[in-house]
Design an enzyme around this catalytic site. Structure first.
Site, PDB file in Angstrom:
ATOM      1  N   GLY A 110       0.791  -1.221   0.000  1.00  0.00           N
ATOM      2  CA  GLY A 110       0.000   0.000   0.000  1.00  0.00           C
ATOM      3  C   GLY A 110       0.825   1.273   0.000  1.00  0.00           C
ATOM      4  CB  SER A 111       2.084   3.733  -0.994  1.00  0.00           C
ATOM      5  OG  SER A 111       2.730   4.956  -0.800  1.00  0.00           O
TER       6      SER A 111
END
Length: 215
Positions: free
Chosen positions: A184-185
């Site tokens: 994720g990010s």
């Protein structure tokens, strides 16, 4: 009707491309520890966390099939709308924060041709921090019916590897898988001038499903 090339039987889940460097060692370690746990009581102490880690990795790298929503612009990422900002050139930036619990595979927001895929080195501060705009990232440009569309995959404190799936020159259909951000990010998409946003800050998005523009 959903897009024919990306729709699939509901309930079918696959694993994300680019996940093997993380999945193979954790699953192998879990399998080996379970075998040893049958012979050694001490090995059980290793088997439990190793199996839990492997199960977590399988969950993190899931890549479910989606029935792609029709619309001019759809969300490229699972997550939450972090910000909506007007840009100096008239475009609007929609930033989507992806937590480690979200699906990490990103999808094409529109049909078109990939005109540029550029990897830019940078830092790894948390994606919700303003300084994350200087993080490692991959900048995409698509030639679409709306003109040039820019999308940026941004690495975060945990996600230190972005894996593009398609090269420059590839023709993509809306909702096609185009890349992965491990763990994720953030994904930013820039809507052209004159395209109204139909999401709001704090709203959850689903890649390939949530429409982010308004007619």
């Amino acid at each position: 009707m959903p897009h024919s090339q990306t729709s699939a039987p509901r309930g079918r889940v696959r694993l994300a491309r680019g996940a093997s460097p993380w999945l193979l060692p954790t699953v192998a370690t879990a399998a080996l520890s379970l075998v040893r746990a049958r012979r050694s009581g001490a090995a059980k102490a290793v088997a439990v966390p190793a199996t839990a880690l492997a199960a977590g990795m399988l969950w993190f790298f899931r890549d479910p099939e989606r029935e792609i929503t029709q619309g001019r612009v759809i969300s490229p990422a699972d997550g939450v709308v972090q910000s909506i900002m007007p840009w100096k050139d008239g475009r609007t930036r929609v930033a989507i924060f992806m937590s480690p619990l979200n699906v990490h595979v990103n999808r094409a927001p529109l049909s078109g041709t990939v005109t540029s895929v550029e990897h830019i080195p940078g830092g790894f501060v948390p994606a919700f921090n303003k300084e994350s705009e200087n993080n490692e990232r991959v900048v995409w440009h698509f030639d679409t019916e709306l003109g040039d569309i820019e999308m940026i995959q941004i690495a975060g404190a945990v996600a230190r590897r972005i894996v593009p799936y398609v090269p420059q020159g590839t023709k993509v259909e809306q909702g096609d898988r185009i890349g992965l951000i491990r763990f994720g990010s953030r994904v930013d998409i820039y809507l052209p001038e004159g395209v109204d946003v139909d999401v709001e800050v704090g709203q959850k998005t689903v890649a390939g499903v949530t429409r982010i523009d308004r007619d």
